[in-house]
Scaffold this motif. Sequence first.
Motif, PDB file in Angstrom:
ATOM      1  N   ASP A  33       0.867  -1.173   0.000  1.00 56.76           N
ATOM      2  CA  ASP A  33       0.000   0.000   0.000  1.00 56.76           C
ATOM      3  C   ASP A  33       0.911   1.233   0.000  1.00 56.76           C
ATOM      4  N   THR A  34       1.115   1.825  -1.179  1.00 62.96           N
ATOM      5  CA  THR A  34       2.077   2.934  -1.232  1.00 62.96           C
ATOM      6  C   THR A  34       1.528   4.202  -0.573  1.00 62.96           C
ATOM      7  N   GLY A  35       0.189   4.314  -0.521  1.00 63.80           N
ATOM      8  CA  GLY A  35      -0.400   5.457   0.184  1.00 63.80           C
ATOM      9  C   GLY A  35       0.038   5.466   1.644  1.00 63.80           C
ATOM     10  N   MET A  37       2.819   4.521   2.765  1.00 62.59           N
ATOM     11  CA  MET A  37       4.205   4.998   2.847  1.00 62.59           C
ATOM     12  C   MET A  37       4.230   6.531   2.884  1.00 62.59           C
ATOM     13  N   TYR A  38       3.417   7.163   2.025  1.00 67.05           N
ATOM     14  CA  TYR A  38       3.332   8.633   2.051  1.00 67.05           C
ATOM     15  C   TYR A  38       2.753   9.105   3.386  1.00 67.05           C
ATOM     16  N   ARG A  39       1.776   8.365   3.883  1.00 68.09           N
ATOM     17  CA  ARG A  39       1.168   8.735   5.169  1.00 68.09           C
ATOM     18  C   ARG A  39       2.182   8.610   6.315  1.00 68.09           C
ATOM     19  N   THR A  40       3.052   7.604   6.251  1.00 64.63           N
ATOM     20  CA  THR A  40       4.029   7.395   7.326  1.00 64.63           C
ATOM     21  C   THR A  40       5.036   8.542   7.366  1.00 64.63           C
ATOM     22  N   ALA A  96      -0.245  13.968   3.951  1.00 62.70           N
ATOM     23  CA  ALA A  96       0.340  13.059   2.950  1.00 62.70           C
ATOM     24  C   ALA A  96       0.106  13.621   1.551  1.00 62.70           C
ATOM     25  N   SER A  97      -1.068  14.167   1.352  1.00 59.47           N
ATOM     26  CA  SER A  97      -1.393  14.751   0.048  1.00 59.47           C
ATOM     27  C   SER A  97      -0.424  15.900  -0.261  1.00 59.47           C
ATOM     28  N   GLN A  98      -0.086  16.691   0.767  1.00 55.41           N
ATOM     29  CA  GLN A  98       0.852  17.810   0.553  1.00 55.41           C
ATOM     30  C   GLN A  98       2.273  17.314   0.299  1.00 55.41           C
ATOM     31  N   VAL A 105      10.541  13.700  -2.116  1.00 55.26           N
ATOM     32  CA  VAL A 105       9.803  12.710  -1.316  1.00 55.26           C
ATOM     33  C   VAL A 105       9.391  11.553  -2.229  1.00 55.26           C
ATOM     34  N   ARG A 106       8.912  11.901  -3.416  1.00 57.04           N
ATOM     35  CA  ARG A 106       8.486  10.863  -4.351  1.00 57.04           C
ATOM     36  C   ARG A 106       9.679   9.986  -4.756  1.00 57.04           C
ATOM     37  N   ALA A 107      10.811  10.621  -5.057  1.00 60.44           N
ATOM     38  CA  ALA A 107      11.992   9.847  -5.485  1.00 60.44           C
ATOM     39  C   ALA A 107      12.435   8.902  -4.364  1.00 60.44           C
ATOM     40  N   ASP A 125      -0.514  -0.848  -4.910  1.00 61.96           N
ATOM     41  CA  ASP A 125      -1.518   0.141  -5.303  1.00 61.96           C
ATOM     42  C   ASP A 125      -1.084   1.551  -4.945  1.00 61.96           C
ATOM     43  N   GLY A 126      -1.580   2.521  -5.742  1.00 60.39           N
ATOM     44  CA  GLY A 126      -1.217   3.913  -5.508  1.00 60.39           C
ATOM     45  C   GLY A 126      -1.759   4.807  -6.591  1.00 60.39           C
ATOM     46  N   ARG A 127      -0.965   5.806  -6.958  1.00 56.66           N
ATOM     47  CA  ARG A 127      -1.414   6.748  -7.984  1.00 56.66           C
ATOM     48  C   ARG A 127      -0.497   6.730  -9.214  1.00 56.66           C
ATOM     49  N   ASP A 128       0.738   6.258  -9.024  1.00 54.19           N
ATOM     50  CA  ASP A 128       1.760   6.363 -10.087  1.00 54.19           C
ATOM     51  C   ASP A 128       2.463   5.029 -10.305  1.00 54.19           C
ATOM     52  N   ILE A 129       1.804   3.937  -9.941  1.00 52.25           N
ATOM     53  CA  ILE A 129       2.498   2.641  -9.978  1.00 52.25           C
ATOM     54  C   ILE A 129       2.699   2.171 -11.428  1.00 52.25           C
ATOM     55  N   GLY A 130       1.637   2.250 -12.238  1.00 52.72           N
ATOM     56  CA  GLY A 130       1.765   1.791 -13.623  1.00 52.72           C
ATOM     57  C   GLY A 130       2.487   2.787 -14.518  1.00 52.72           C
ATOM     58  N   ASP A 176     -12.569  17.655  -5.136  1.00 54.41           N
ATOM     59  CA  ASP A 176     -11.340  18.409  -4.836  1.00 54.41           C
ATOM     60  C   ASP A 176     -10.118  17.499  -4.879  1.00 54.41           C
ATOM     61  N   ARG A 177     -10.245  16.327  -4.231  1.00 51.09           N
ATOM     62  CA  ARG A 177      -9.099  15.399  -4.198  1.00 51.09           C
ATOM     63  C   ARG A 177      -8.768  14.888  -5.588  1.00 51.09           C
ATOM     64  N   ASP A 178      -9.788  14.625  -6.385  1.00 53.15           N
ATOM     65  CA  ASP A 178      -9.558  14.185  -7.771  1.00 53.15           C
ATOM     66  C   ASP A 178      -8.766  15.262  -8.510  1.00 53.15           C
ATOM     67  N   ARG A 180      -6.821  17.641  -7.270  1.00 58.88           N
ATOM     68  CA  ARG A 180      -5.437  17.740  -6.769  1.00 58.88           C
ATOM     69  C   ARG A 180      -4.587  16.564  -7.283  1.00 58.88           C
ATOM     70  N   ASP A 181      -5.151  15.372  -7.221  1.00 57.75           N
ATOM     71  CA  ASP A 181      -4.400  14.178  -7.649  1.00 57.75           C
ATOM     72  C   ASP A 181      -4.031  14.234  -9.132  1.00 57.75           C
ATOM     73  N   THR A 182      -4.916  14.805  -9.945  1.00 56.38           N
ATOM     74  CA  THR A 182      -4.675  14.764 -11.393  1.00 56.38           C
ATOM     75  C   THR A 182      -3.947  16.004 -11.915  1.00 56.38           C
TER      76      THR A 182
HETATM   77  O1   DC Z   1      -4.235   6.222  -0.981  1.00 54.05           O
HETATM   78  P1   DC Z   1      -4.049   7.106   0.243  1.00 54.05           P
HETATM   79  O2   DC Z   1      -5.248   7.983   0.535  1.00 54.05           O
HETATM   80  O3   DC Z   1      -3.619   6.332   1.453  1.00 54.05           O
HETATM   81  O4   DC Z   1      -2.844   8.103  -0.147  1.00 54.05           O
HETATM   82  C1   DC Z   1      -2.424   9.122   0.710  1.00 54.05           C
HETATM   83  C2   DC Z   1      -1.853  10.260  -0.122  1.00 54.05           C
HETATM   84  O5   DC Z   1      -0.627   9.879  -0.736  1.00 54.05           O
HETATM   85  C3   DC Z   1      -2.776  10.738  -1.231  1.00 54.05           C
HETATM   86  O6   DC Z   1      -3.061  12.108  -1.038  1.00 54.05           O
HETATM   87  C4   DC Z   1      -2.038  10.572  -2.515  1.00 54.05           C
HETATM   88  C5   DC Z   1      -0.637  10.229  -2.113  1.00 54.05           C
HETATM   89  N1   DC Z   1      -0.102   9.104  -2.891  1.00 54.05           N
HETATM   90  C6   DC Z   1       0.687   9.395  -3.970  1.00 54.05           C
HETATM   91  O7   DC Z   1       0.914  10.577  -4.275  1.00 54.05           O
HETATM   92  N2   DC Z   1       1.255   8.378  -4.682  1.00 54.05           N
HETATM   93  C7   DC Z   1       1.018   7.106  -4.363  1.00 54.05           C
HETATM   94  N3   DC Z   1       1.587   6.123  -5.083  1.00 54.05           N
HETATM   95  C8   DC Z   1       0.175   6.791  -3.271  1.00 54.05           C
HETATM   96  C9   DC Z   1      -0.385   7.822  -2.555  1.00 54.05           C
END
Ligand code: DC
Length: 224
Positions: A33-35, A37-40, A96-98, A105-107, A125-130, A176-178, A180-182
């Motif tokens: 769960d990569t989310g 990791m960002y949360r941690t 985590a979103s910030q 942080v991403r690298a 799973d995450g946002r940038d895995i594929g 809003d989250r959609d 920001r994420d995109t």
């Molecule tokens: O999926 P989640 O809600 O636990 O993710 C927490 C935050 O981390 C979310 O705002 C997006 C970010 N995130 C990311 O940028 N890349 C990922 N691979 C996973 C999560």
Amino acid sequence: MEKIIVAIDGFSSCGKSTIAKALARYAGYTYVDTGAMYRTIALYMLRHNIVADADIIAALPAVQVGFTLVDGAQHATLNGEDVERFIRTLEVGNRASQISQIKEVRAFLVAQQQAMGKAKGIVMDGRDIGTVVFPKAELKLFLTASPEVRAQRRFDELVAKGEKPDFQAVLADVNDRDYRDTHRAESPLKQAEDAIVVDNSHLTPDEQMKVVIDLFDKIINHQL
Ligand code: DC
């Protein structure tokens, strides 16, 4: 049997982790769960009151993110401490979103995620895995559901917790989250060209699981 990498991306509240965990159990693979990791990392920065981007980047070497199994469930660890119950709050989610917008942080996390997938046999799973972490993953899924359906799911979760949410406010938060994420500059959420889209707006969890297991079996058997 040959092992593969499964990359699952998608919007928030799409049920990514539920399907990823179930597929990992089916395949006998490791789930990441990569989310979490960002949360941690976000939790560490909150605890130490580290706010500025430059200070966050400087603190990264002191942050060890990991996972441990507790009664069969995966818990995130921060420098060896089980922090699972601290990272699921709204405050940590927002932080985590910030921090996930910061390139360094991403690298820092992407390198660790890639190392976890070296031996394959992983569902991440995450946002940038594929797109970024495993652009060559054998199976890429992009989960979607309409904002209204996702808002309704989140609304129901809040009601189940005894809260009295306003549906329009929950829907606005999902939108809003959609956005920001995109729209973030660093690795925005986007569908990989070769990802298979699974729209679960009108699928039950069991129906969705069947779709995903069928895809997995076909890839493993070289039928796709
Ligand atoms: O999926 P989640 O809600 O636990 O993710 C927490 C935050 O981390 C979310 O705002 C997006 C970010 N995130 C990311 O940028 N890349 C990922 N691979 C996973 C999560």
